[in-house]
Motif scaffolding. Structure first.
Motif, PDB file in Angstrom:
ATOM      1  N   ARG A 218       0.837  -1.208   0.000  1.00 13.45           N
ATOM      2  CA  ARG A 218       0.000   0.000   0.000  1.00 13.45           C
ATOM      3  C   ARG A 218       0.872   1.259   0.000  1.00 13.45           C
ATOM      4  N   LYS A 219       0.447   2.237  -0.800  1.00 16.42           N
ATOM      5  CA  LYS A 219       1.272   3.452  -0.977  1.00 16.42           C
ATOM      6  C   LYS A 219       1.205   4.400   0.227  1.00 16.42           C
ATOM      7  N   GLN A 220      -0.005   4.608   0.769  1.00 23.01           N
ATOM      8  CA  GLN A 220      -0.140   5.546   1.901  1.00 23.01           C
ATOM      9  C   GLN A 220       0.269   4.884   3.211  1.00 23.01           C
ATOM     10  N   ASN A 221       0.755   5.713   4.145  1.00 21.13           N
ATOM     11  CA  ASN A 221       1.020   5.202   5.500  1.00 21.13           C
ATOM     12  C   ASN A 221      -0.227   5.442   6.348  1.00 21.13           C
ATOM     13  N   ASP A 222      -1.217   4.575   6.197  1.00 21.86           N
ATOM     14  CA  ASP A 222      -2.473   4.745   6.928  1.00 21.86           C
ATOM     15  C   ASP A 222      -2.832   3.455   7.670  1.00 21.86           C
ATOM     16  N   ALA A 223      -4.030   3.411   8.219  1.00 19.02           N
ATOM     17  CA  ALA A 223      -4.435   2.250   9.031  1.00 19.02           C
ATOM     18  C   ALA A 223      -4.418   0.954   8.220  1.00 19.02           C
ATOM     19  N   LYS A 224      -4.817   1.026   6.941  1.00 24.59           N
ATOM     20  CA  LYS A 224      -4.804  -0.187   6.092  1.00 24.59           C
ATOM     21  C   LYS A 224      -3.375  -0.676   5.864  1.00 24.59           C
ATOM     22  N   ALA A 225      -2.468   0.264   5.641  1.00 24.28           N
ATOM     23  CA  ALA A 225      -1.053  -0.106   5.457  1.00 24.28           C
ATOM     24  C   ALA A 225      -0.516  -0.747   6.733  1.00 24.28           C
ATOM     25  N   LEU A 226      -0.877  -0.164   7.874  1.00 24.59           N
ATOM     26  CA  LEU A 226      -0.424  -0.701   9.160  1.00 24.59           C
ATOM     27  C   LEU A 226      -0.895  -2.141   9.331  1.00 24.59           C
ATOM     28  N   ASN A 227      -2.138  -2.377   8.979  1.00 21.38           N
ATOM     29  CA  ASN A 227      -2.698  -3.727   9.093  1.00 21.38           C
ATOM     30  C   ASN A 227      -1.942  -4.708   8.199  1.00 21.38           C
ATOM     31  N   GLU A 228      -1.630  -4.276   6.963  1.00 19.67           N
ATOM     32  CA  GLU A 228      -0.882  -5.126   6.035  1.00 19.67           C
ATOM     33  C   GLU A 228       0.515  -5.439   6.587  1.00 19.67           C
ATOM     34  N   LEU A 229       1.174  -4.419   7.107  1.00 18.63           N
ATOM     35  CA  LEU A 229       2.510  -4.616   7.678  1.00 18.63           C
ATOM     36  C   LEU A 229       2.446  -5.531   8.905  1.00 18.63           C
ATOM     37  N   ASP A 230       1.437  -5.304   9.755  1.00 15.24           N
ATOM     38  CA  ASP A 230       1.246  -6.140  10.953  1.00 15.24           C
ATOM     39  C   ASP A 230       1.159  -7.619  10.590  1.00 15.24           C
ATOM     40  N   VAL A 231       0.351  -7.918   9.569  1.00 15.02           N
ATOM     41  CA  VAL A 231       0.151  -9.319   9.146  1.00 15.02           C
ATOM     42  C   VAL A 231       1.504  -9.933   8.782  1.00 15.02           C
ATOM     43  N   ASN A 232       2.310  -9.211   8.020  1.00 19.45           N
ATOM     44  CA  ASN A 232       3.604  -9.742   7.578  1.00 19.45           C
ATOM     45  C   ASN A 232       4.622  -9.840   8.710  1.00 19.45           C
ATOM     46  N   LEU A 233       4.623  -8.854   9.609  1.00 15.76           N
ATOM     47  CA  LEU A 233       5.577  -8.914  10.734  1.00 15.76           C
ATOM     48  C   LEU A 233       5.212 -10.047  11.689  1.00 15.76           C
ATOM     49  N   ARG A 234       3.917 -10.361  11.789  1.00 13.48           N
ATOM     50  CA  ARG A 234       3.506 -11.471  12.652  1.00 13.48           C
ATOM     51  C   ARG A 234       3.925 -12.821  12.052  1.00 13.48           C
ATOM     52  N   ILE A 235       4.057 -12.873  10.721  1.00 22.95           N
ATOM     53  CA  ILE A 235       4.591 -14.097  10.092  1.00 22.95           C
ATOM     54  C   ILE A 235       6.053 -14.277  10.521  1.00 22.95           C
ATOM     55  N   LEU A 236       6.792 -13.169  10.587  1.00 25.81           N
ATOM     56  CA  LEU A 236       8.213 -13.223  10.954  1.00 25.81           C
ATOM     57  C   LEU A 236       8.408 -13.570  12.437  1.00 25.81           C
ATOM     58  N   ASP A 237       7.546 -12.988  13.311  1.00 23.93           N
ATOM     59  CA  ASP A 237       7.626 -13.314  14.740  1.00 23.93           C
ATOM     60  C   ASP A 237       6.290 -12.969  15.385  1.00 23.93           C
ATOM     61  N   LYS A 238       5.491 -13.994  15.656  1.00 27.06           N
ATOM     62  CA  LYS A 238       4.139 -13.728  16.165  1.00 27.06           C
ATOM     63  C   LYS A 238       4.140 -13.231  17.605  1.00 27.06           C
ATOM     64  N   ASN A 239       5.197 -13.550  18.356  1.00 28.94           N
ATOM     65  CA  ASN A 239       5.247 -13.135  19.768  1.00 28.94           C
ATOM     66  C   ASN A 239       5.794 -11.722  19.972  1.00 28.94           C
ATOM     67  N   ASP A 240       6.663 -11.295  19.061  1.00 29.19           N
ATOM     68  CA  ASP A 240       7.309  -9.989  19.209  1.00 29.19           C
ATOM     69  C   ASP A 240       7.433  -9.295  17.851  1.00 29.19           C
ATOM     70  N   PRO A 241       6.282  -9.058  17.188  1.00 28.34           N
ATOM     71  CA  PRO A 241       6.350  -8.533  15.814  1.00 28.34           C
ATOM     72  C   PRO A 241       7.004  -7.159  15.697  1.00 28.34           C
ATOM     73  N   VAL A 242       6.832  -6.305  16.724  1.00 23.52           N
ATOM     74  CA  VAL A 242       7.329  -4.929  16.553  1.00 23.52           C
ATOM     75  C   VAL A 242       8.816  -4.765  16.881  1.00 23.52           C
ATOM     76  N   LYS A 243       9.488  -5.874  17.203  1.00 19.49           N
ATOM     77  CA  LYS A 243      10.947  -5.751  17.308  1.00 19.49           C
ATOM     78  C   LYS A 243      11.517  -5.319  15.952  1.00 19.49           C
ATOM     79  N   TYR A 244      10.771  -5.645  14.877  1.00 17.21           N
ATOM     80  CA  TYR A 244      11.245  -5.295  13.534  1.00 17.21           C
ATOM     81  C   TYR A 244      11.165  -3.795  13.254  1.00 17.21           C
ATOM     82  N   ASP A 245      10.513  -3.053  14.122  1.00 19.41           N
ATOM     83  CA  ASP A 245      10.561  -1.591  14.010  1.00 19.41           C
ATOM     84  C   ASP A 245      12.013  -1.101  14.062  1.00 19.41           C
TER      85      ASP A 245
END
Length: 257
Positions: A218-245
């Motif tokens: 998604r091009k914009q940094n909005d709630a939909k983009a956040l949701n898309e990123l969340d889904v992918n980061l949870r694939i990488l680590d479901k327990n600590d997804p935001v370490k990837y920040d």
């Protein structure tokens, strides 16, 4: 992110970058240094909340203005929030960071007092509002926060994910408070909420890097983009997804990836 191989390849790369940036040295140039000057839980969470609120623009000016704000609160934010009088609030009138001015600041102190006196504090309020979706909890939090008398304009300083915002600053604040961090950067002092529910603080840096890595289309940094990123980061680590920040931000800001 087309197949398991590419996800696993990306995971190794990003885990390495988390190691590089999620360490105490990160604190030296980041606004998180402001709450790190306190040891009492309530001081940390109030200093963190106010610092995160003004965390947009130049990092140096965010840090300088957050230090000024803490000085105006007598470097005892919890005591100030609970026990301030009219004369104390008057001191806050000259404060300004970009569009956050003295009136906004006074409103935020009153709102925080209401939360600590009538809602059992910030952690308890978020815990109570959270029904397995912290983005909905943020929206509800905004409603409670502005129970106090306030100008309409002040509401813009807390984002609402249900109005399509990625709510970068408040998601960053929740990362600080909730994420358990062996490196000592994030505080992890809110035990009642789980790091697995956190969302990545999505800004121009993390968004651009996430797109280049195929974690975000998604091009914009909005709630939909956040949701898309969340889904992918949870694939990488479901327990600590935001370490990837740390990885996304570090790649963007420090490596100009």
């Amino acid at each position: 992110m087309n197949n398991d191989i590419s996800i696993l390849d990306l995971k190794d790369f990003l885990d390495e970058k988390v190691e590089t940036y999620n360490n105490p040295k990160f604190i030296e140039s980041d606004p998180i240094q402001i709450p790190h000057t306190f040891s009492k839980k309530e001081d940390i969470e109030i200093a963190g909340f106010l610092t995160a609120t003004i965390a947009w623009g130049n990092r140096k000016s965010i840090i300088n203005n957050a230090k000024k704000l803490m000085a105006l609160l007598d470097n005892a934010p919890h005591d100030f929030v609970i026990n301030h009088n009219e004369a104390d609030l008057k001191k806050l009138e000259p404060f300004v960071h970009r569009t956050f001015n003295g009136i906004d600041c006074i409103t935020f102190i009153s709102a925080l007092q209401n939360i600590y006196l009538n809602h059992n504090g910030l952690e308890h309020l978020f815990y109570k509002l959270n029904q397995n979706n912290l983005q909905i909890a943020i929206s509800k939090f905004k409603t409670v926060f502005f129970e106090v008398e306030h100008l309409q304009r002040t509401q813009k300083h807390i984002s609402d994910p249900l109005k399509k915002s990625a709510a970068k600053r408040i998601n960053m604040y929740l990362r600080w408070m909730i994420r358990k961090d062996n490196a000592g950067v994030d505080f992890g002092i809110w035990d009642s909420l789980s790091p697995s529910e956190l969302s990545c603080p999505l800004d121009v840096h993390s968004g651009n890097v996430a797109r280049k890595l195929g974690l975000l289309s998604r091009k914009q940094n909005d709630a939909k983009a956040l949701n898309e990123l969340d889904v992918n980061l949870r694939i990488l680590d479901k327990n600590d997804p935001v370490k990837y920040d740390f990885a996304l931000f570090g790649l963007g800001v420090f490596e100009k990836f």
